[in-house]
Design a protein around this motif. Sequence first.
Motif, PDB file in Angstrom:
ATOM      1  N   ILE A   1     -26.032 -27.896 -31.721  1.00 53.94           N
ATOM      2  CA  ILE A   1     -26.477 -27.525 -30.378  1.00 53.94           C
ATOM      3  C   ILE A   1     -25.502 -26.553 -29.722  1.00 53.94           C
ATOM      4  O   ILE A   1     -25.910 -25.630 -29.010  1.00 53.94           O
ATOM      5  N   ALA A   2     -24.205 -26.727 -29.976  1.00 52.30           N
ATOM      6  CA  ALA A   2     -23.192 -25.936 -29.289  1.00 52.30           C
ATOM      7  C   ALA A   2     -22.964 -24.561 -29.901  1.00 52.30           C
ATOM      8  O   ALA A   2     -22.405 -23.680 -29.241  1.00 52.30           O
ATOM      9  N   THR A   3     -23.382 -24.336 -31.135  1.00 53.23           N
ATOM     10  CA  THR A   3     -23.077 -23.075 -31.803  1.00 53.23           C
ATOM     11  C   THR A   3     -24.104 -21.998 -31.477  1.00 53.23           C
ATOM     12  O   THR A   3     -25.243 -22.280 -31.127  1.00 53.23           O
ATOM     13  N   GLU A   4     -23.648 -20.776 -31.573  1.00 52.01           N
ATOM     14  CA  GLU A   4     -24.552 -19.633 -31.414  1.00 52.01           C
ATOM     15  C   GLU A   4     -24.761 -18.918 -32.742  1.00 52.01           C
ATOM     16  O   GLU A   4     -25.524 -17.961 -32.814  1.00 52.01           O
ATOM     17  N   ASN A   5     -24.084 -19.375 -33.774  1.00 55.64           N
ATOM     18  CA  ASN A   5     -24.198 -18.800 -35.105  1.00 55.64           C
ATOM     19  C   ASN A   5     -25.426 -19.399 -35.802  1.00 55.64           C
ATOM     20  O   ASN A   5     -25.480 -20.603 -36.026  1.00 55.64           O
ATOM     21  N   PRO A   6     -26.415 -18.567 -36.161  1.00 56.87           N
ATOM     22  CA  PRO A   6     -27.639 -19.116 -36.758  1.00 56.87           C
ATOM     23  C   PRO A   6     -27.414 -19.768 -38.129  1.00 56.87           C
ATOM     24  O   PRO A   6     -28.107 -20.724 -38.476  1.00 56.87           O
ATOM     25  N   ILE A   7     -26.458 -19.278 -38.890  1.00 57.28           N
ATOM     26  CA  ILE A   7     -26.195 -19.872 -40.199  1.00 57.28           C
ATOM     27  C   ILE A   7     -25.572 -21.258 -40.029  1.00 57.28           C
ATOM     28  O   ILE A   7     -25.955 -22.214 -40.704  1.00 57.28           O
ATOM     29  N   LEU A   8     -24.601 -21.367 -39.117  1.00 56.82           N
ATOM     30  CA  LEU A   8     -23.985 -22.665 -38.851  1.00 56.82           C
ATOM     31  C   LEU A   8     -25.008 -23.630 -38.258  1.00 56.82           C
ATOM     32  O   LEU A   8     -25.021 -24.807 -38.595  1.00 56.82           O
ATOM     33  N   PHE A   9     -25.887 -23.122 -37.403  1.00 53.67           N
ATOM     34  CA  PHE A   9     -26.949 -23.947 -36.831  1.00 53.67           C
ATOM     35  C   PHE A   9     -27.839 -24.524 -37.934  1.00 53.67           C
ATOM     36  O   PHE A   9     -28.131 -25.715 -37.955  1.00 53.67           O
ATOM     37  N   SER A  10     -28.245 -23.660 -38.867  1.00 59.01           N
ATOM     38  CA  SER A  10     -29.099 -24.119 -39.973  1.00 59.01           C
ATOM     39  C   SER A  10     -28.379 -25.127 -40.853  1.00 59.01           C
ATOM     40  O   SER A  10     -28.957 -26.139 -41.254  1.00 59.01           O
TER      41      SER A  10
END
Length: 82
Positions: free
Chosen positions: A36-45
Motif C-alpha cells: 500500500i505504501a509503495t509507489e513502485n509498480p514492481i514492488l507493489f506486484s
Amino acid sequence: KLAGVETSPANRLRVFLRRIGGISMIALAVAFYVAIATENPILFSACLIAVFVLLMLIVSLGLYDLRLTSHMRRSQHKEEQL
C-alpha cells in the motif's frame, strides 16, 4: 493446553505450526503495508504476490490444524467406546 489429551509429538507439531502461522500473519501485515505504501509498480506486484502466498499458507496451516484436531477427537472417541 492439549498436552494431557494428545501425544507429545502431535502437540509439538501443533505448537510449531501455530507459531509458523503467527509469524506468517505478521509477515502478511508487513507485506500488505509495503504494497500500500509503495509507489513502485514492481514492488507493489511482488508484495501482492507475497500477500497471496502468505494467505494461502495461513489457510493451509489452519486447515491442517483442523485435521489434527479431528484426528485427535476421533481417537478420543474410540478410546471412550472401549
